[in-house]
Design a protein around this motif. Structure first.
Motif, PDB file in Angstrom:
ATOM      1  N   UNK A   1       0.729  -1.320   0.002  1.00 26.63           N
ATOM      2  CA  UNK A   1       0.006  -0.083  -0.155  1.00 26.63           C
ATOM      3  C   UNK A   1       0.904   1.311  -0.116  1.00 26.63           C
ATOM      4  N   UNK A   2       1.857   1.212   0.707  1.00 26.12           N
ATOM      5  CA  UNK A   2       2.554   2.404   0.819  1.00 26.12           C
ATOM      6  C   UNK A   2       3.342   2.610  -0.442  1.00 26.12           C
ATOM      7  N   UNK A   3       3.980   1.572  -1.083  1.00 27.84           N
ATOM      8  CA  UNK A   3       4.574   1.615  -2.370  1.00 27.84           C
ATOM      9  C   UNK A   3       3.674   2.333  -3.556  1.00 27.84           C
ATOM     10  N   UNK A   4       2.403   1.899  -3.540  1.00 27.38           N
ATOM     11  CA  UNK A   4       1.469   2.033  -4.251  1.00 27.38           C
ATOM     12  C   UNK A   4       1.280   3.799  -4.235  1.00 27.38           C
ATOM     13  N   UNK A   5       1.151   3.930  -2.786  1.00 28.93           N
ATOM     14  CA  UNK A   5       0.928   5.401  -2.505  1.00 28.93           C
ATOM     15  C   UNK A   5       2.025   6.365  -3.070  1.00 28.93           C
ATOM     16  N   UNK A   6       3.289   6.011  -2.758  1.00 25.24           N
ATOM     17  CA  UNK A   6       4.367   6.741  -3.227  1.00 25.24           C
ATOM     18  C   UNK A   6       4.313   6.844  -4.868  1.00 25.24           C
ATOM     19  N   UNK A   7       4.249   5.686  -5.617  1.00 23.67           N
ATOM     20  CA  UNK A   7       3.945   5.894  -6.977  1.00 23.67           C
ATOM     21  C   UNK A   7       3.071   6.614  -7.460  1.00 23.67           C
ATOM     22  N   UNK A   8       1.871   6.809  -6.841  1.00 25.98           N
ATOM     23  CA  UNK A   8       0.929   7.794  -7.056  1.00 25.98           C
ATOM     24  C   UNK A   8       1.197   9.185  -7.099  1.00 25.98           C
ATOM     25  N   UNK A   9       2.066   9.370  -5.842  1.00 30.89           N
ATOM     26  CA  UNK A   9       2.485  10.832  -5.510  1.00 30.89           C
ATOM     27  C   UNK A   9       3.317  11.370  -6.236  1.00 30.89           C
ATOM     28  N   UNK A  10       4.431  10.285  -6.846  1.00 29.28           N
ATOM     29  CA  UNK A  10       5.289  10.607  -7.870  1.00 29.28           C
ATOM     30  C   UNK A  10       4.828  11.115  -9.094  1.00 29.28           C
ATOM     31  N   UNK A  11       3.753  10.206  -9.554  1.00 35.47           N
ATOM     32  CA  UNK A  11       3.121  10.354 -10.807  1.00 35.47           C
ATOM     33  C   UNK A  11       2.369  11.757 -10.944  1.00 35.47           C
ATOM     34  N   UNK A  12       1.631  12.036  -9.844  1.00 32.03           N
ATOM     35  CA  UNK A  12       1.018  13.562  -9.833  1.00 32.03           C
ATOM     36  C   UNK A  12       1.941  14.518  -9.651  1.00 32.03           C
ATOM     37  N   UNK A  13       2.983  14.560  -9.039  1.00 31.41           N
ATOM     38  CA  UNK A  13       4.198  15.388  -8.795  1.00 31.41           C
ATOM     39  C   UNK A  13       4.644  15.568 -10.354  1.00 31.41           C
ATOM     40  N   UNK A  14       5.021  14.626 -10.845  1.00 35.42           N
ATOM     41  CA  UNK A  14       5.255  14.656 -12.563  1.00 35.42           C
ATOM     42  C   UNK A  14       4.619  15.438 -13.380  1.00 35.42           C
TER      43      UNK A  14
END
Length: 100
Positions: free
Chosen positions: A63-76
């Protein structure tokens, strides 16, 4: 509640501290002496500290890994949009400045 020390007591304590810290041997006195520990005792202490570690479950890690991936995508995406807008604005400003 603790009683506030008098100014005289505070000055005396500061003078004692300055005297101890100012002398070369005072620094050694002020520092707590290190106690010698054996390799076996060190290993026991490390083992005891390692037992206190709590590891996350596989589900929490996922769950934490998926959240980090989502936040990185949104930031990009956000920075890409900001970069595009600034690029467009600067390009238009340079066109105006060069008379084109």
């Amino acid at each position: 509640m603790a009683r506030k020390p008098s100014p005289q007591a505070m000055r005396e304590r500061a003078a004692k501290t300055a005297a101890v810290m100012g002398s070369p041997s005072g620094a050694a006195v002020a520092a707590a002496p290190k106690k010698k520990t054996s390799l076996a005792q060190f290993a026991r202490e490390v083992r005891a500290e390692a037992r206190k570690i709590t590891w996350t479950s596989r589900k929490e890690t996922w769950i934490t890994s998926v959240m980090v991936a989502i936040m990185v995508t949104l930031a990009a995406i956000f920075f890409w949009i900001v970069n595009t807008i600034l690029n467009f604005g600067i390009t238009q400003l340079l066109k105006i400045a060069t008379g084109g």
